[in-house]
Design an enzyme around this catalytic site. Sequence first.
Site, PDB file in Angstrom:
ATOM      1  N   ARG A 156      35.297  52.254  24.088  1.00 23.57           N
ATOM      2  CA  ARG A 156      35.117  51.080  23.225  1.00 23.57           C
ATOM      3  C   ARG A 156      34.164  50.058  23.840  1.00 23.57           C
ATOM      4  O   ARG A 156      33.284  49.532  23.153  1.00 23.57           O
ATOM      5  CB  ARG A 156      36.477  50.410  22.978  1.00 23.57           C
ATOM      6  CG  ARG A 156      37.387  51.164  22.043  1.00 23.57           C
ATOM      7  CD  ARG A 156      38.777  50.554  22.080  1.00 23.57           C
ATOM      8  NE  ARG A 156      39.409  50.939  23.325  1.00 23.57           N
ATOM      9  CZ  ARG A 156      40.404  51.829  23.407  1.00 23.57           C
ATOM     10  NH1 ARG A 156      40.909  52.360  22.326  1.00 23.57           N
ATOM     11  NH2 ARG A 156      40.896  52.164  24.569  1.00 23.57           N
ATOM     12  N   ILE A 157      34.337  49.787  25.139  1.00 21.36           N
ATOM     13  CA  ILE A 157      33.518  48.739  25.759  1.00 21.36           C
ATOM     14  C   ILE A 157      32.063  49.202  25.891  1.00 21.36           C
ATOM     15  O   ILE A 157      31.136  48.455  25.562  1.00 21.36           O
ATOM     16  CB  ILE A 157      34.110  48.298  27.120  1.00 21.36           C
ATOM     17  CG1 ILE A 157      35.509  47.698  26.912  1.00 21.36           C
ATOM     18  CG2 ILE A 157      33.191  47.283  27.812  1.00 21.36           C
ATOM     19  CD1 ILE A 157      36.296  47.451  28.208  1.00 21.36           C
ATOM     20  N   THR A 236      31.391  45.777  35.360  1.00 14.89           N
ATOM     21  CA  THR A 236      32.513  44.968  34.843  1.00 14.89           C
ATOM     22  C   THR A 236      33.743  45.855  34.666  1.00 14.89           C
ATOM     23  O   THR A 236      34.652  45.494  33.923  1.00 14.89           O
ATOM     24  CB  THR A 236      32.167  44.301  33.486  1.00 14.89           C
ATOM     25  OG1 THR A 236      31.824  45.327  32.537  1.00 14.89           O
ATOM     26  CG2 THR A 236      31.020  43.316  33.591  1.00 14.89           C
ATOM     27  N   SER A 237      33.758  47.025  35.338  1.00 14.10           N
ATOM     28  CA  SER A 237      34.901  47.940  35.128  1.00 14.10           C
ATOM     29  C   SER A 237      35.916  47.801  36.267  1.00 14.10           C
ATOM     30  O   SER A 237      36.816  46.964  36.174  1.00 14.10           O
ATOM     31  CB  SER A 237      34.394  49.370  34.945  1.00 14.10           C
ATOM     32  OG  SER A 237      33.657  49.809  36.077  1.00 14.10           O
ATOM     33  N   ARG A 238      35.757  48.587  37.337  1.00 13.61           N
ATOM     34  CA  ARG A 238      36.618  48.458  38.502  1.00 13.61           C
ATOM     35  C   ARG A 238      35.764  48.620  39.749  1.00 13.61           C
ATOM     36  O   ARG A 238      34.904  49.505  39.809  1.00 13.61           O
ATOM     37  CB  ARG A 238      37.721  49.527  38.494  1.00 13.61           C
ATOM     38  CG  ARG A 238      38.868  49.259  37.514  1.00 13.61           C
ATOM     39  CD  ARG A 238      39.714  48.052  37.914  1.00 13.61           C
ATOM     40  NE  ARG A 238      40.825  47.824  36.994  1.00 13.61           N
ATOM     41  CZ  ARG A 238      40.761  47.042  35.914  1.00 13.61           C
ATOM     42  NH1 ARG A 238      39.641  46.396  35.605  1.00 13.61           N
ATOM     43  NH2 ARG A 238      41.825  46.892  35.145  1.00 13.61           N
ATOM     44  N   GLU A 267      39.533  43.393  45.861  1.00 16.83           N
ATOM     45  CA  GLU A 267      39.709  42.029  45.332  1.00 16.83           C
ATOM     46  C   GLU A 267      40.949  41.393  45.933  1.00 16.83           C
ATOM     47  O   GLU A 267      41.957  42.071  46.090  1.00 16.83           O
ATOM     48  CB  GLU A 267      39.843  42.095  43.798  1.00 16.83           C
ATOM     49  CG  GLU A 267      38.533  42.511  43.168  1.00 16.83           C
ATOM     50  CD  GLU A 267      38.631  42.735  41.663  1.00 16.83           C
ATOM     51  OE1 GLU A 267      39.574  42.228  41.027  1.00 16.83           O
ATOM     52  OE2 GLU A 267      37.754  43.425  41.142  1.00 16.83           O
ATOM     53  N   HIS A 285      36.006  38.508  38.449  1.00 15.43           N
ATOM     54  CA  HIS A 285      36.769  39.339  37.494  1.00 15.43           C
ATOM     55  C   HIS A 285      37.129  38.559  36.216  1.00 15.43           C
ATOM     56  O   HIS A 285      38.297  38.289  35.939  1.00 15.43           O
ATOM     57  CB  HIS A 285      38.027  39.929  38.150  1.00 15.43           C
ATOM     58  CG  HIS A 285      38.484  41.189  37.481  1.00 15.43           C
ATOM     59  ND1 HIS A 285      39.078  42.238  38.150  1.00 15.43           N
ATOM     60  CD2 HIS A 285      38.432  41.577  36.173  1.00 15.43           C
ATOM     61  CE1 HIS A 285      39.373  43.208  37.289  1.00 15.43           C
ATOM     62  NE2 HIS A 285      39.000  42.825  36.077  1.00 15.43           N
TER      63      HIS A 285
HETATM   64  C1  GLV Z   1      40.488  43.938  33.006  1.00 12.80           C
HETATM   65  O1  GLV Z   1      39.869  44.238  33.991  1.00 12.80           O
HETATM   66  C2  GLV Z   1      41.344  44.832  32.285  1.00 12.80           C
HETATM   67  O2  GLV Z   1      41.489  46.013  32.642  1.00 12.80           O
HETATM   68  O3  GLV Z   1      41.945  44.357  31.308  1.00 12.80           O
HETATM   69  C1  GLV Z   2      38.352  50.168  26.814  1.00  9.15           C
HETATM   70  O1  GLV Z   2      38.941  49.556  25.924  1.00  9.15           O
HETATM   71  C2  GLV Z   2      37.374  51.225  26.599  1.00  9.15           C
HETATM   72  O2  GLV Z   2      37.775  52.229  25.998  1.00  9.15           O
HETATM   73  O3  GLV Z   2      36.219  51.067  26.997  1.00  9.15           O
END
Ligand code: GLV
Ligand code: GLV
Length: 320
Positions: A156-157, A236-238, A267, A285
């Site tokens: 989704r992102i 912006t993930s991990r 972190e 974050h």
């Molecule tokens: C943010 O990093 C989340 O996973 O919601």
């Molecule tokens: C998170 O919601 C993704 O599927 O990227």
Amino acid sequence: MKPRIFVTRALPSPIMLELKRLFQLKWNRRDQPLSRQELCAGVGKAEGLIAMLNDPIDAAVIDAAPKLRIIANYAVGYNNIDLAAAGGRGIDVTNTPGVLTEATADLTWALILAAARRLPEGEALVRSGRWTGWSPTQLVGGEIFRKSIGIIGMGRIGQAVARRAQGFDMDILYYSRTRLPLIKEVVLGARHCSLEELLRRADVVTLHLPLTKESRHLIDRAALNLMKRTAYLINTSRGPIVDEAALIAALKQGRIAGAGLDVYEEEPTVPSALRRLKNVVLLPHLGSAAEETRIRMGRMVIENLAARFAGQQPPNKVNL
Ligand code: GLV
Ligand code: GLV
């Protein structure tokens, strides 16, 4: 009797009000993460746990909660939870997908533009009072319009980032385990390719995949060496998806043009070697940190808890 819920951090106030109405609520009243000991003590009597992405919910914490039925993570990512330990006890684990997609894609774009156009350096210059006026060669960055973007992880992102890239008339490449249906590729104007091709061609490489054993250090020294010297890496993930030491070396040696980071390997520790570099934009974050988003995440947590205690399957259950 209302179910007993433990929440490891105070959530936005409308969510806290609703939680207090529906449950017997216990919460951490300090705005700081709990220690392992406090976490174990906190969950002792809880039937439901609302956890944050920076609470390690491992076997020891789960063992300390004999009555626990559900762990509702206040995040889309759930790499902080030991799913096997929870599953072994029949505990449901849920997350908050969908509701933070647009906020995270927006922040990704904030980082892309900030890194390419050197926003933090420009901002610091103005604030310092030492700006001497316009110059043809001052803080010249990279152009983004009509360049190519490589999206790694097309959930989704990733797709929301691609939609925004269309507005910048970009060539959109993506790499993900599962290829999108053709119709989606056409609508997004995105082309699936190998990781290697993506890294070699993209002017912006952006990460939108969950942290798993397979994705840990996906972006290592070899991957960074494939990138163009003029390219930017955005995460912006991990944090652990990138080998941070290798990234620092690549940035220092100018093997890539720059980076925009919202997440880090350990972190909240950000290595001083990274903090000293000018060609990186560093955020704490903030991906989902928009008012409406954080409230929607809270509502989703409540729906999952309510379903579990009504004897139904929580809508956002992630484990079997
Ligand atoms: C943010 O990093 C989340 O996973 O919601
Ligand atoms: C998170 O919601 C993704 O599927 O990227």
